[in-house]
Enzyme design. Structure first.
Site, short mmCIF file in Angstrom:
data_model
loop_
_atom_site.label_atom_id
_atom_site.label_comp_id
_atom_site.label_asym_id
_atom_site.label_seq_id
_atom_site.Cartn_x
_atom_site.Cartn_y
_atom_site.Cartn_z
N HIS A 188 49.93 47.33 53.16
CA HIS A 188 50.67 46.14 52.72
C HIS A 188 49.75 45.35 51.80
CE1 HIS A 188 53.11 42.56 52.61
NE2 HIS A 188 52.02 41.87 52.86
N GLY A 224 56.17 42.77 50.58
CA GLY A 224 55.75 42.24 49.28
C GLY A 224 56.79 42.38 48.19
N PRO A 268 59.93 44.90 54.19
CA PRO A 268 60.11 43.59 53.55
C PRO A 268 60.42 42.47 54.54
CG PRO A 268 62.11 44.90 53.33
CD PRO A 268 61.13 45.74 54.10
N GLY A 269 59.93 41.29 54.20
CA GLY A 269 60.31 40.09 54.94
C GLY A 269 61.07 39.21 53.97
N ARG A 270 60.29 38.66 53.00
CA ARG A 270 60.84 37.73 52.01
C ARG A 270 62.13 38.23 51.35
NH1 ARG A 270 57.20 34.55 49.73
NH2 ARG A 270 55.64 36.10 50.29
N CYS A 339 52.49 11.45 57.72
CA CYS A 339 51.35 10.61 57.38
C CYS A 339 50.26 11.49 56.80
CB CYS A 339 50.84 9.90 58.62
SG CYS A 339 51.96 8.64 59.12
N1 LLP Z 1 54.06 43.70 56.30
C1 LLP Z 1 52.89 43.12 56.61
C2 LLP Z 1 51.86 43.88 57.31
C3 LLP Z 1 52.66 41.79 56.24
O1 LLP Z 1 51.49 41.22 56.53
C4 LLP Z 1 53.67 41.07 55.58
C5 LLP Z 1 53.47 39.67 55.21
C6 LLP Z 1 54.88 41.72 55.30
C7 LLP Z 1 55.04 43.04 55.66
C8 LLP Z 1 56.03 41.03 54.61
O2 LLP Z 1 55.71 40.58 53.36
P1 LLP Z 1 56.89 40.02 52.41
O3 LLP Z 1 57.81 41.15 52.11
O4 LLP Z 1 57.58 38.95 53.17
O5 LLP Z 1 56.18 39.49 51.21
N2 LLP Z 1 53.57 32.86 54.24
C9 LLP Z 1 53.46 33.50 52.92
C10 LLP Z 1 53.60 34.99 53.01
C11 LLP Z 1 52.63 35.63 53.96
C12 LLP Z 1 52.89 37.09 54.10
C13 LLP Z 1 52.18 37.64 55.26
N3 LLP Z 1 52.43 39.01 55.47
C14 LLP Z 1 54.52 32.88 52.00
O6 LLP Z 1 55.17 31.93 52.41
O7 LLP Z 1 54.67 33.31 50.86
#
Ligand code: LLP
Length: 420
Positions: A188, A224, A268-270, A339
């Site tokens: 990742h 990502g 994916p998360g985002r 604050c």
């Molecule tokens: N897999 C692993 C191992 C990860 O560490 C992450 C995110 C994902 C998948 C998912 O990544 P995504 O597809 O959501 O980009 N708080 C930050 C993002 C931190 C991501 C941490 N790891 C933000 O608000 O942009």
């Protein structure tokens, strides 16, 4: 309001019914994004982005599996209907990916036979010591990274994540010495829309696969996948076929060299949830500081921390509560109630406060922050003793509560006053 499937009057109604600040998720957007990513063999939702049980359960209904990075996320995944288990040749529904086990996580992994993607060599020994003998995957740090901010860079020798690429062989030996096999590799790196960088990550996966050898059955491209936060740049999404193509190319190369099929997963998360989510607040003060106009709203970085933490940009819409036309625009700073001077939604990385062209508004109007479904509610806190906001989902034309607003009693329930 631009860039939303939800009618404006639904926001107004929701504010009246549930109060503000309020998280709103659009079910249809989540379903649509899940479909788009289905080109991969397997889609594993990084629930850290939005761990609400209804959201996880909706994503599950779309046929996605799930990632868990903590004991709490394992509990959530189980509660949302996913099962433990990591049988040979089957895609595990839950995978624990982290750089450490704490006691709770190790116990849950053992109890529910949760598949593990190890991020430190020590985790292999700790699994063995706990009497676990299962197939493992390794999260590899390929020696370089990427990310939308220094805080989200996930590779290289200054990153704490993953197992250093040169240590893969040692990990294979350690696992085998304890009766375990490493059958998967995971990276990742968070390349976002930088396809050139993504290609170098995919190439690094091919290199890593050579260190692992013929036991390899799964590769995971991690998460990502980017979304566009700036309203002016909104348009077609990333070229999913090209994104997949880069990884599929690596998979085919690996298959050729090891002589059998390799499963390709993405995490994916985002991408799945960011655009489904809105944070709605009410403007509670409109004031001038010198020449600068400030809208102070009832949501702060205790709700959405991304602007304060990374200088992240979120589209902002204003809705007139009394239905008047919002024709006039002004340059305004949008701040929250905390604050703390960093409690400003309009700021750039480094904490530089900036103004935004927004409709001329008055106290009582609603202000909506867009694309807040990922790492929004998920990163909320109780700082300043502010309660977690309620969460609702827009489904079949109506808003349904998926998380009640935290009560003052709930906020205080674990505090104890000792005798003095
Ligand atoms: N897999 C692993 C191992 C990860 O560490 C992450 C995110 C994902 C998948 C998912 O990544 P995504 O597809 O959501 O980009 N708080 C930050 C993002 C931190 C991501 C941490 N790891 C933000 O608000 O942009």
């Amino acid at each position: 309001m631009k860039n939303t499937n939800i009618p404006e009057e639904q926001f107004v109604k929701a504010a009246a019914q549930f109060g503000t600040p309020l998280w709103i998720y659009d079910r249809a957007t989540i379903e649509q994004r899940c479909k788009e990513v289905k080109v991969f063999d397997n889609v594993r939702f990084a629930q850290k982005a939005c761990p609400n049980l209804s959201v996880i359960s909706l994503v599950r209904k779309q046929g996605c599996v799930v990632d868990a990075v903590s004991a709490g996320e394992i509990v959530r995944a189980l509660k949302a209907g996913y099962k433990g288990g990591c049988e040979k040749g089957k895609v595990p529904e839950i995978v624990y990916t982290a750089d450490i086990f704490d006691k709770d996580a190790l116990e849950l992994v053992k109890e529910h036979n949760i598949a593990v993607n190890v991020g430190s060599p020590d985790m292999i020994q700790q699994l063995a010591d706990a009497g676990v003998k299962s197939e493992l995957t390794i999260r590899v740090n390929p020696g370089f990274g990427h990310g939308h901010s220094r805080k989200t860079n996930t590779g290289g020798d200054l990153s704490k994540h993953g197992i250093w690429h040169e240590q893969i062989k040692d990990c294979v030996k350690l696992a085998q010495a304890n009766g375990m096999w490493i059958t998967g590799l995971h990276m990742h790196i968070g390349s976002g829309s930088d396809f050139e960088h993504l290609a170098s990550v995919a190439e690094a996966m091919c290199d890593a696969s050579r260190r692992l050898g013929s036991h390899l059955r799964t590769i995971s491209a991690g998460g990502g996948l980017p979304i566009e936060y700036h309203e002016e740049n909104k348009g077609p999404h990333i070229d999913m076929a090209a994104y997949y193509g880069i990884w599929d190319g690596a998979r085919k190369k690996i298959q050729q060299s090891i002589g059998h099929d390799v499963h390709l997963e993405v995490e994916p998360g985002r991408y799945l949830v960011a655009e489904s989510g809105y944070l709605m607040a009410e403007i509670r003060a409109v004031k001038k500081q010198g020449d600068n106009l400030f809208y102070i709203v009832d949501a702060g970085f205790t709700d959405l921390v991304r602007p304060s933490f990374y200088g992240s940009y979120h589209q902002i819409s204003v809705i007139a509560r009394d239905g008047r036309e919002l024709n006039e625009t002004v340059d305004a700073v949008v701040g929250g109630p905390l604050c703390e001077s960093g409690d400003v939604f309009t700021q750039e990385e480094g904490g530089f406060v900036v103004t935004r062209k927004l409709p001329k508004a008055k106290v009582g109007d609603l202000l909506v922050l867009h694309d807040a479904g990922a790492y929004g509610a998920a990163m909320s806190s109780n700082y300043n003793s502010r309660r977690y906001a309620a969460e609702v989902m827009y489904t079949n034309g109506e808003m349904k509560v998926v998380r009640e607003r935290q009560s003052f009693e709930q906020m205080l329930q674990n505090d104890k006053i000792i005798e003095f």
